[in-house]
Design an enzyme around this catalytic site. Structure first.
Site, mmCIF file in Angstrom:
data_model
loop_
_atom_site.group_PDB
_atom_site.id
_atom_site.type_symbol
_atom_site.label_atom_id
_atom_site.label_comp_id
_atom_site.label_asym_id
_atom_site.label_seq_id
_atom_site.Cartn_x
_atom_site.Cartn_y
_atom_site.Cartn_z
ATOM 1 N N GLU A 1 45.860 56.090 -16.027
ATOM 2 C CA GLU A 1 47.140 55.479 -15.643
ATOM 3 C C GLU A 1 47.163 54.029 -16.087
ATOM 4 O OE1 GLU A 1 47.796 56.141 -11.469
ATOM 5 O OE2 GLU A 1 47.769 58.308 -11.703
ATOM 6 N N GLY B 1 45.221 67.144 5.133
ATOM 7 C CA GLY B 1 45.037 65.879 5.847
ATOM 8 C C GLY B 1 46.392 65.481 6.426
ATOM 9 N N ARG B 2 46.514 64.181 6.722
ATOM 10 C CA ARG B 2 47.778 63.698 7.304
ATOM 11 C C ARG B 2 48.966 64.019 6.407
ATOM 12 N NH1 ARG B 2 44.408 59.238 7.857
ATOM 13 N NH2 ARG B 2 44.155 58.354 9.941
ATOM 14 N N ILE B 3 48.805 63.725 5.094
ATOM 15 C CA ILE B 3 49.946 63.910 4.186
ATOM 16 C C ILE B 3 50.238 65.399 4.002
ATOM 17 C CG2 ILE B 3 50.918 63.328 1.919
ATOM 18 C CD1 ILE B 3 48.966 60.928 1.830
ATOM 19 N N HIS C 1 53.170 57.241 -10.472
ATOM 20 C CA HIS C 1 52.376 57.008 -9.245
ATOM 21 C C HIS C 1 53.174 56.221 -8.189
ATOM 22 C CE1 HIS C 1 47.930 56.748 -7.804
ATOM 23 N NE2 HIS C 1 48.745 56.796 -6.770
ATOM 24 N N THR D 1 50.395 64.847 -6.230
ATOM 25 C CA THR D 1 50.676 63.447 -5.868
ATOM 26 C C THR D 1 49.389 62.803 -5.333
ATOM 27 O OG1 THR D 1 51.430 64.168 -3.675
ATOM 28 C CG2 THR D 1 53.135 63.778 -5.331
ATOM 29 N N ARG E 1 45.493 62.647 -6.981
ATOM 30 C CA ARG E 1 44.868 61.899 -8.069
ATOM 31 C C ARG E 1 44.816 62.798 -9.301
ATOM 32 N NH1 ARG E 1 45.747 58.116 -5.317
ATOM 33 N NH2 ARG E 1 44.352 56.453 -4.644
HETATM 34 C C1 DGY Z 1 47.071 55.666 -2.238
HETATM 35 O O1 DGY Z 1 47.329 54.916 -1.295
HETATM 36 O O2 DGY Z 1 45.953 56.129 -2.425
HETATM 37 C C2 DGY Z 1 48.204 56.056 -3.133
HETATM 38 O O3 DGY Z 1 47.811 56.758 -4.229
HETATM 39 C C3 DGY Z 1 49.034 54.857 -3.504
HETATM 40 O O4 DGY Z 1 49.779 54.577 -2.398
#
Ligand code: DGY
Length: 329
Positions: free
Chosen positions: A267, A156-158, A286, A236, A238
């Site tokens: 969490e 995706g974008r990230i 997180h 990073t 879930r």
């Molecule tokens: C999200 O936005 O889903 C991240 O886990 C927290 O910024």
């Protein structure tokens, strides 16, 4: 009469002021304590809009208590804390905050990758713990990033932003995604691999996919057993995407080399969690999107989504888009 809005955590003043201009606001004023469930259940009964965080579970039973609710504005890109189907069935809009956190989250993902590979946290503790007595050839040696192969699960974008950074480190970048992305392959110089081959070939594996019933335990014993001995897993996204018990066993036995984790199934993670006993785990609370600029932008965007919805406009980042289509028909 002004619409009523509940905010589940203290927000920066300028966001509160923006909302106060238009709505009657109530807010859980603590910064480091989440709103207790019974308070949220009470507050939700009368409100028109809810501004919430990923720490709140917006489930069927909560939505059943909400008589006038029109919008749930989540200050996060992920929305696995919300029962989208239940919200849609009740005609409640759900919005999120994509885009604004892409680069910041990619930065953190890469920082975690570097820290895990080069044992940054362990080395710092070593120095501060008074263990540094001499320089020695193989002391605190880690894994090279340059020239290594990175496998990105979920482009995706990230994911794309992480790929861009990896290219700057001369990494060979593979990706797996439900749909192939030919343009990204071209522009970023990355290669599509099927899931199993990516697991087998990668030195670093970054999980960048949303959490859903389909991605729950996507990385389990079987997948870990396919990875290289020197593999480093970075999550990073879930916590629930990785089976933590299987990950613990793989790290403890040396089946894989290390893990960098910004997210956990529960969490905040318990200090008794087995993963926290391992020196080859770098664990963070997180903080993927936690830069001042980005968190302000996320709050701003979540406020804008809420304002649009309560002014009968379609919010920019509506998750349950089907709702609008069915309302218009
Ligand atoms: C999200 O936005 O889903 C991240 O886990 C927290 O910024």
């Amino acid at each position: 009469m002004k619409a009523k809005v509940y905010i589940t955590r203290r927000l920066p003043d300028r966001i509160i002021e923006k909302l106060e201009d238009q709505f009657e606001i109530r807010m859980w004023k603590e910064e480091n304590v989440p709103v207790p469930r019974e308070v949220l259940e009470r507050e939700v009964t009368e409100i028109d809009g809810l501004f919430c965080l990923l720490t709140e579970s917006i489930d069927k039973s909560l939505l059943d208590k909400a008589k006038n609710l029109k919008i749930v504005s989540n200050m996060a890109v992920g929305y696995n804390n919300i029962d989208i189907e239940a919200a849609s069935q009740r005609g409640i809009m759900v919005t999120n905050t994509p885009g604004v956190l892409t680069e910041t989250t990619a930065d953190l993902t890469f920082a975690l990758l570097l820290a895990t590979a080069r044992r940054i946290v362990e080395s710092s503790d070593y120095l501060r713990g008074g263990k540094w007595e001499t320089w020695s050839p193989m002391q605190l040696t880690g894994q090279d990033i340059n020239g290594a192969t990175l496998g990105i699960i979920g482009l995706g974008r990230i994911g794309e932003a992480v790929a861009k950074r990896a290219k700057g480190f001369d990494m060979n970048v593979l990706y797996y995604n439900r749909a192939r992305k030919y343009e990204a392959e071209e522009t970023l110089g990355i290669t599509y691999y099927d899931f199993d081959d990516l697991l087998k070939e990668s030195d670093f594996i970054c999980i960048m996919t949303p959490y859903s019933p389909e991605t729950k335990n996507l990385i389990d014993r079987d997948q870990l057993s396919k990875m290289k001995n020197n593999a480093i897993l970075i999550n990073t996204a879930r916590g629930g995407i990785v089976n933590e018990e299987a990950l613990y066993e793989a790290l403890k036995s040396g089946r894989i080399w290390g893990a960098g984790l910004d997210v956990f199934v529960e969490e905040p993670v318990s200090l008794e969690h087995p993963l926290l006993t391992l020196p080859n785990v770098v664990a963070l609370p997180h903080i993927g999107s936690a830069s001042i600029k980005t968190r302000l932008r996320m709050a701003e965007l979540a406020a804008d989504n809420l304002i649009d919805a309560l002014n009968n406009e379609i919010p920019k980042y509506l998750v349950n888009t089907g709702l609008v289509v069915s309302k218009e028909n």
